[in-house]
Write a protein that holds these residues in place. Structure first.
Motif, PDB file in Angstrom:
ATOM      1  N   THR A 175      56.470  82.186  69.485  1.00  0.00           N
ATOM      2  CA  THR A 175      57.569  82.089  69.639  1.00  0.00           C
ATOM      3  C   THR A 175      57.908  82.990  71.033  1.00  0.00           C
ATOM      4  O   THR A 175      56.713  84.194  71.118  1.00  0.00           O
ATOM      5  N   GLY A 176      58.780  83.364  71.471  1.00  0.00           N
ATOM      6  CA  GLY A 176      58.968  84.480  72.724  1.00  0.00           C
ATOM      7  C   GLY A 176      58.831  85.766  72.034  1.00  0.00           C
ATOM      8  O   GLY A 176      58.377  86.902  72.742  1.00  0.00           O
ATOM      9  N   LYS A 177      59.152  86.202  70.693  1.00  0.00           N
ATOM     10  CA  LYS A 177      59.054  87.204  70.130  1.00  0.00           C
ATOM     11  C   LYS A 177      57.478  87.866  69.904  1.00  0.00           C
ATOM     12  O   LYS A 177      57.171  89.086  69.607  1.00  0.00           O
ATOM     13  N   ASP A 178      56.586  86.866  70.063  1.00  0.00           N
ATOM     14  CA  ASP A 178      55.168  87.170  69.819  1.00  0.00           C
ATOM     15  C   ASP A 178      54.464  87.731  71.081  1.00  0.00           C
ATOM     16  O   ASP A 178      53.369  88.165  71.192  1.00  0.00           O
ATOM     17  N   VAL A 179      55.154  87.962  72.332  1.00  0.00           N
ATOM     18  CA  VAL A 179      54.651  88.299  73.681  1.00  0.00           C
ATOM     19  C   VAL A 179      55.460  89.377  73.814  1.00  0.00           C
ATOM     20  O   VAL A 179      56.574  89.717  73.514  1.00  0.00           O
ATOM     21  N   PRO A 180      54.875  90.313  74.461  1.00  0.00           N
ATOM     22  CA  PRO A 180      53.329  90.206  74.802  1.00  0.00           C
ATOM     23  C   PRO A 180      52.268  90.485  73.618  1.00  0.00           C
ATOM     24  O   PRO A 180      52.689  90.939  72.725  1.00  0.00           O
ATOM     25  N   TYR A 210      50.620  83.037  81.671  1.00  0.00           N
ATOM     26  CA  TYR A 210      51.453  81.912  81.548  1.00  0.00           C
ATOM     27  C   TYR A 210      52.829  82.465  81.467  1.00  0.00           C
ATOM     28  O   TYR A 210      53.743  81.763  81.963  1.00  0.00           O
ATOM     29  N   VAL A 211      53.144  83.646  80.775  1.00  0.00           N
ATOM     30  CA  VAL A 211      54.400  84.033  80.485  1.00  0.00           C
ATOM     31  C   VAL A 211      54.918  84.386  81.866  1.00  0.00           C
ATOM     32  O   VAL A 211      56.202  84.322  82.447  1.00  0.00           O
ATOM     33  N   ARG A 212      54.361  85.179  82.902  1.00  0.00           N
ATOM     34  CA  ARG A 212      54.421  85.463  84.271  1.00  0.00           C
ATOM     35  C   ARG A 212      54.920  84.408  85.076  1.00  0.00           C
ATOM     36  O   ARG A 212      56.162  84.341  85.957  1.00  0.00           O
ATOM     37  N   GLU A 213      54.064  83.216  84.950  1.00  0.00           N
ATOM     38  CA  GLU A 213      54.493  82.037  85.644  1.00  0.00           C
ATOM     39  C   GLU A 213      55.480  80.988  85.279  1.00  0.00           C
ATOM     40  O   GLU A 213      55.971  80.088  85.984  1.00  0.00           O
ATOM     41  N   CYS A 214      55.804  81.085  83.861  1.00  0.00           N
ATOM     42  CA  CYS A 214      56.599  80.218  83.523  1.00  0.00           C
ATOM     43  C   CYS A 214      58.117  80.269  83.978  1.00  0.00           C
ATOM     44  O   CYS A 214      58.530  81.256  84.138  1.00  0.00           O
ATOM     45  N   PRO A 215      58.652  79.120  84.301  1.00  0.00           N
ATOM     46  CA  PRO A 215      59.684  79.433  84.893  1.00  0.00           C
ATOM     47  C   PRO A 215      61.104  79.492  84.064  1.00  0.00           C
ATOM     48  O   PRO A 215      62.395  79.278  84.465  1.00  0.00           O
ATOM     49  N   TYR A 216      60.639  79.239  82.772  1.00  0.00           N
ATOM     50  CA  TYR A 216      61.858  79.222  81.850  1.00  0.00           C
ATOM     51  C   TYR A 216      61.980  80.604  81.073  1.00  0.00           C
ATOM     52  O   TYR A 216      61.107  81.229  80.773  1.00  0.00           O
ATOM     53  N   ASN A 217      63.190  81.009  80.524  1.00  0.00           N
ATOM     54  CA  ASN A 217      63.531  82.189  79.827  1.00  0.00           C
ATOM     55  C   ASN A 217      63.080  81.975  78.223  1.00  0.00           C
ATOM     56  O   ASN A 217      63.583  81.170  77.722  1.00  0.00           O
ATOM     57  N   LEU A 218      61.950  82.877  78.117  1.00  0.00           N
ATOM     58  CA  LEU A 218      61.300  82.697  76.892  1.00  0.00           C
ATOM     59  C   LEU A 218      61.921  83.287  75.816  1.00  0.00           C
ATOM     60  O   LEU A 218      61.676  84.623  75.458  1.00  0.00           O
ATOM     61  N   GLU A 219      63.014  82.910  75.120  1.00  0.00           N
ATOM     62  CA  GLU A 219      63.894  83.526  74.341  1.00  0.00           C
ATOM     63  C   GLU A 219      62.925  83.708  72.930  1.00  0.00           C
ATOM     64  O   GLU A 219      62.211  83.165  72.514  1.00  0.00           O
ATOM     65  N   ALA A 220      63.380  84.818  72.116  1.00  0.00           N
ATOM     66  CA  ALA A 220      62.602  85.503  71.034  1.00  0.00           C
ATOM     67  C   ALA A 220      62.500  84.384  69.904  1.00  0.00           C
ATOM     68  O   ALA A 220      61.469  84.393  69.459  1.00  0.00           O
ATOM     69  N   ASN A 221      63.560  83.553  69.640  1.00  0.00           N
ATOM     70  CA  ASN A 221      63.531  82.575  68.596  1.00  0.00           C
ATOM     71  C   ASN A 221      63.229  81.134  69.126  1.00  0.00           C
ATOM     72  O   ASN A 221      63.478  80.262  68.425  1.00  0.00           O
ATOM     73  N   GLN A 222      62.578  80.951  70.239  1.00  0.00           N
ATOM     74  CA  GLN A 222      62.337  79.576  70.817  1.00  0.00           C
ATOM     75  C   GLN A 222      60.766  79.560  71.211  1.00  0.00           C
ATOM     76  O   GLN A 222      60.307  80.557  71.109  1.00  0.00           O
ATOM     77  N   ALA A 223      60.295  78.216  71.380  1.00  0.00           N
ATOM     78  CA  ALA A 223      59.000  78.273  71.367  1.00  0.00           C
ATOM     79  C   ALA A 223      58.452  78.946  72.753  1.00  0.00           C
ATOM     80  O   ALA A 223      58.936  78.938  73.627  1.00  0.00           O
ATOM     81  N   LEU A 224      57.162  79.518  72.481  1.00  0.00           N
ATOM     82  CA  LEU A 224      56.473  80.079  73.618  1.00  0.00           C
ATOM     83  C   LEU A 224      56.122  79.108  74.746  1.00  0.00           C
ATOM     84  O   LEU A 224      56.333  79.328  75.792  1.00  0.00           O
ATOM     85  N   PHE A 225      55.528  78.094  74.434  1.00  0.00           N
ATOM     86  CA  PHE A 225      54.978  77.279  75.140  1.00  0.00           C
ATOM     87  C   PHE A 225      55.987  76.083  75.279  1.00  0.00           C
ATOM     88  O   PHE A 225      56.333  75.419  74.372  1.00  0.00           O
ATOM     89  N   ARG A 226      55.985  75.993  76.560  1.00  0.00           N
ATOM     90  CA  ARG A 226      57.401  74.717  76.841  1.00  0.00           C
ATOM     91  C   ARG A 226      56.778  73.700  77.695  1.00  0.00           C
ATOM     92  O   ARG A 226      55.561  73.872  78.461  1.00  0.00           O
TER      93      ARG A 226
END
Length: 315
Positions: A175-180, A210-226
């Motif tokens: 999830t988003g909390k795992d990055v970086p 991937y995080v830098r280029e992903c167009p979505y906001n990667l919230e801590a409690n949601q899936a990292l890979f969209r």
């Protein structure tokens, strides 16, 4: 009792027994929902066969009267409709687990069911890629989409499978909390078993790209890979992009996302990795599962020996 159309024509008593058993499996054994679905299908199919075999009066009380002949009839029926030995063995295991539970609950001897022997089948050994082929897969996956962020996403997922030995479900559970990503990540695998996995710099860079280029906001409690529309990434998409890449590279159909994990383990073993350490990295509950990679390594050595040793060539 009436039959339920949604449960293969089973009586209410049988349907409720399955539901109670599955609830217990979830609560006490932390069984995954995929396993629960498979269990329900296997046991429902078995009981549906018995209802047709014995007639409409078959209910929970009749399970105590089942004999080895009943079990052989069911297994023969399953094989006749094309079920393989491996799949039948899985179904029989689920049937026995359910029967043990209901026999203990209702107080009867379940020897007739439990004495059924599982069909024999050869264990499929992992088929790893070479180190170059694994790298080629990641590079080729990175060229499949017209959208650059999707390419970096797919490359990041495969890099985690090969670089960290993750199952695809484990990679997609981040999830988003795992990055970086740090030098280690905590993974919760099969059976709710937690393990610590080192993260190579190349994997940290791939995920960071991937995080830098992903167009979505990667919230801590949601899936990292969209996915393309922003929801959690479906593992089937990774399977499809892997299939396209391996076809372009001329690699065999055994090259799947899971083969990247196999390759991680085999390459560590070939480099002198300790089998128990590799067991921990993979999250295998039993060392015997990890030992399959020893067989792969031995098979490779035998091939080299038979191709190169003078005595072997002259035999």
């Amino acid at each position: 009792m009436t039959a339920s159309p949604a449960s293969g024509g089973l009586t209410d008593g049988l349907r409720m027994a399955i539901a109670d058993w599955l609830d217990l499996e979830r609560a006490l054994k932390a069984v995954s929902e995929n396993t629960i679905t498979a269990y329900r299908s296997d046991v429902t199919g078995w009981l549906s066969f018995l209802m047709h075999h014995h007639g409409d009066g078959f209910g929970t009380g009749k399970i105590a009267d089942l004999t080895i002949t009943d079990m052989r009839s069911w297994m023969a029926s399953e094989r006749a409709r094309g079920l393989g030995a491996r799949s039948l063995a899985r179904s029989l295991s689920a049937v026995k687990t359910f029967t043990r539970w209901i026999a203990e609950r209702d107080g009867f001897d379940a020897t007739g069911v439990l004495s059924a022997r599982s069909p024999k089948f050869g264990k499929k050994l992992p088929r790893p890629l070479t180190a170059d082929a694994a790298q080629d897969m990641i590079s080729t996956v990175e060229l499949q989409s017209t959208e650059p962020w999707i390419n970096t996403r797919d490359a990041a997922v495969l890099t985690l499978l090969y670089g960290c030995g993750l199952r695809i479900s484990e990679a997609l559970s981040l999830t988003g909390k795992d990055v970086p990503l740090g030098e280690i990540i905590h993974i919760v695998g099969k059976g709710n078993k937690e393990r610590i996995v080192p993260v190579l710099p190349v994997a940290r860079r791939a995920v960071a790209d991937y995080v830098r280029e992903c167009p979505y906001n990667l919230e801590a409690n949601q899936a990292l890979f969209r996915g393309k529309r922003g929801g959690a990434l479906n593992p089937r998409l990774i399977s499809k992009v892997t299939e396209r890449a391996r076809m372009q590279l001329g690699l065999p159909s055994t090259v799947t996302p899971h083969a990247m994990r196999h390759s991680f383990a085999t390459h560590l073993l070939n480099a002198g990795g300790d089998l128990r350490a590799i067991q921990e990295l993979l999250g295998h509950a039993s060392l015997s599962t990890t030992q399959a990679y020893t067989a792969v390594d031995t098979a490779r050595l035998l091939e080299v020996y038979e191709a190169a040793h003078p005595r072997a060539k002259n035999a």
